[in-house]
Design an enzyme around this catalytic site. Structure first.
Site, PDB file in Angstrom:
ATOM      1  N   LEU A 266       5.863  18.398   2.944  1.00  0.00           N
ATOM      2  CA  LEU A 266       5.194  19.507   3.628  1.00  0.00           C
ATOM      3  C   LEU A 266       3.693  19.289   3.762  1.00  0.00           C
ATOM      4  O   LEU A 266       3.053  19.902   4.616  1.00  0.00           O
ATOM      5  CB  LEU A 266       5.460  20.815   2.890  1.00  0.00           C
ATOM      6  CG  LEU A 266       6.910  21.295   2.885  1.00  0.00           C
ATOM      7  CD1 LEU A 266       7.033  22.596   2.114  1.00  0.00           C
ATOM      8  CD2 LEU A 266       7.429  21.468   4.298  1.00  0.00           C
TER       9      LEU A 266
ATOM     10  N   GLY B 248      -7.410  13.812  -4.581  1.00  0.00           N
ATOM     11  CA  GLY B 248      -7.791  14.956  -3.770  1.00  0.00           C
ATOM     12  C   GLY B 248      -8.172  14.653  -2.332  1.00  0.00           C
ATOM     13  O   GLY B 248      -8.676  15.533  -1.641  1.00  0.00           O
TER      14      GLY B 248
ATOM     15  N   GLU C  90       2.707  20.648  -8.865  1.00  0.00           N
ATOM     16  CA  GLU C  90       2.865  22.000  -9.385  1.00  0.00           C
ATOM     17  C   GLU C  90       1.556  22.790  -9.308  1.00  0.00           C
ATOM     18  O   GLU C  90       1.572  24.016  -9.206  1.00  0.00           O
ATOM     19  CB  GLU C  90       3.370  21.968 -10.832  1.00  0.00           C
ATOM     20  CG  GLU C  90       4.793  21.472 -10.993  1.00  0.00           C
ATOM     21  CD  GLU C  90       4.922  19.947 -10.872  1.00  0.00           C
ATOM     22  OE1 GLU C  90       6.042  19.466 -10.679  1.00  0.00           O
ATOM     23  OE2 GLU C  90       3.891  19.247 -10.965  1.00  0.00           O
TER      24      GLU C  90
END
Length: 413
Positions: free
Chosen positions: A344, A315, A65
């Site tokens: 994606l 990350g 999110e």
């Protein structure tokens, strides 16, 4: 709301013998427990107090999110209002700080008790609230609406799993949805489900998924070379990256890797677990199979030469996709907790995407990628091996899928 607020304290009281020891003796739960009671540290309080205007408040529960929120924040650049963003998970908070920079103030979302929510809203004092995806916290929504703070739901979706639960409490959900000024959903199916739950027609819009609004990150040769060097993957090796994997999948992936190595001896694999704390668990599995491995959390180049890199850091998955010939998207081969992760991310880097049969959480995105030829869906571990082997053996097929992904993003942006 009355039933919810009557049952919630009782549930907390009954569960307190379990919750309290977990919070006291588990470090990762202590980190966000106090902030979620809205007892912020001095730095956070000072940052909130220093905001020049009432901020736009965005709630993004976790890492996925936060990616959606990043797109929203970029689109709001011309509004010239400060942004405060909340997460619930620790990994989401760390990812937000790493990717959004110092101009965005990050906090933990409050526990959904009325008196805590009211304190939170006083401290943050937002001019409006944007909720990414479908996080419906009754007291937060109710308290914000009561003091006249406009609410918007962005990138909303209702999964197969969620719709049944929401229907059980439809009267409360209908009331909550009526408090929003705007609800933007991903698909017509999500719109129909929102309507069935009582959302007002006049505030509903199908806006597609924000996840397609990402810049395509076709890496340069220099970026690829730097990433290969940083990860310590020596030689001209083909790389398969398995991203956001869940328990049960790593065993399938390690077995697949061993079989693939017989056909592609120079193959390396990177496994990035969805929860980075599971690195040691995957390391144990690799060690039992006799596979030379390294854990990224131990630092670059640690452990000597390896064939399997366990990416148990936050990350770095996007960077790993830059050097992949093929990517597998996790949580899609799980039977216990299916649903899939975001396909994606690798597709935006021009990497051929493979995922399992369980993509319920990304049904629309998965179908778009499949229909465009940018992804392949497999039913089980055997099909995974066969598919990965064919893709590794066919540079032309990989280029074809990469171009299909590029076209897919252009069409759905």
């Amino acid at each position: 709301m009355l039933i919810y607020n009557s049952l919630l304290p009782i549930a907390l009281l009954l569960l307190s013998p379990i919750i309290i020891p977990i919070v006291l003796f588990t470090a990762k739960y202590r980190i966000n427990f106090i902030p979620r009671l809205t007892f912020f540290d001095k730095k956070t309080k000072a940052a909130l107090k220093a905001l020049p205007k009432r901020p736009i408040f965005i709630h993004a529960v976790s890492v996925g999110e936060v990616g959606v929120a990043k797109r929203i924040i970029e689109a709001l650049d011309d509004v010239h209002l400060p942004i405060v963003l909340s997460t619930i998970t620790i990994t989401g908070q760390e990812h937000a700080k790493d990717t959004l920079g110092p101009d965005v103030t990050t906090v933990y979302f409050p526990f959904d008790l009325s008196f805590i929510v009211r304190r939170f809203l006083r401290l943050v004092d937002p001019c409006c609230v944007i909720i990414a995806e479908t996080e419906l916290w009754p007291n937060f929504i109710n308290e914000a609406a009561k003091v006249g703070i406009p609410l918007a739901l962005c990138n909303g979706r209702i999964s197969d799993k969620s719709i049944g639960r929401y229907r059980l409490i439809r009267p409360m959900i209908r009331k909550l949805l009526s408090m929003f000024s705007a609800i933007l959903v991903q698909t017509e199916a999500d719109r129909d489900r929102m309507l069935s739950l009582g959302a007002p027609l006049e505030i509903l819009n199908v806006a597609g998924t924000v996840k397609f609004d990402v810049p395509q990150q076709q890496p340069s040769e220099t970026e690829i070379a730097e990433a290969i060097l940083d990860f310590g993957i020596g030689g001209q090796r083909a790389v398969v990256v398995a991203g956001s994997t869940h328990p049960g999948e790593e065993e399938i992936l390690v077995t697949a890797f061993q079989e693939l190595r017989r056909q592609h001896p120079n193959l390396a694999m990177i496994i990035a677990p969805r929860h980075v704390g599971r690195g040691a668990e995957i390391a144990k599995l690799a060690g039992e199979r006799g596979i030379a491995f390294a854990q990224r959390s131990n630092g670059p180049g640690s452990g000597g030469p390896f064939d399997l890199l366990i990416l148990d850091t936050i990350g770095e998955l996007v960077k790993a996709y830059k050097i992949a010939q093929v990517a597998f998207v996790g949580k899609s081969l799980c039977d216990d907790a299916p649903g899939g992760q975001n396909p994606l991310e690798p597709a935006s880097s021009g990497v051929p995407v493979v995922f399992g049969p369980n993509m319920q959480n990304f049904r629309q995105v998965a179908q778009v990628l499949l229909s465009s030829g940018a992804a392949i869906q497999v039913a089980n571990g055997k099909e995974l091996v066969d598919t990965l082997s064919k893709l590794l053996s066919s540079p032309d097929k990989r280029r074809e899928m990469a171009q299909a992904a590029h076209n897919c993003f252009d069409k759905n942006r």
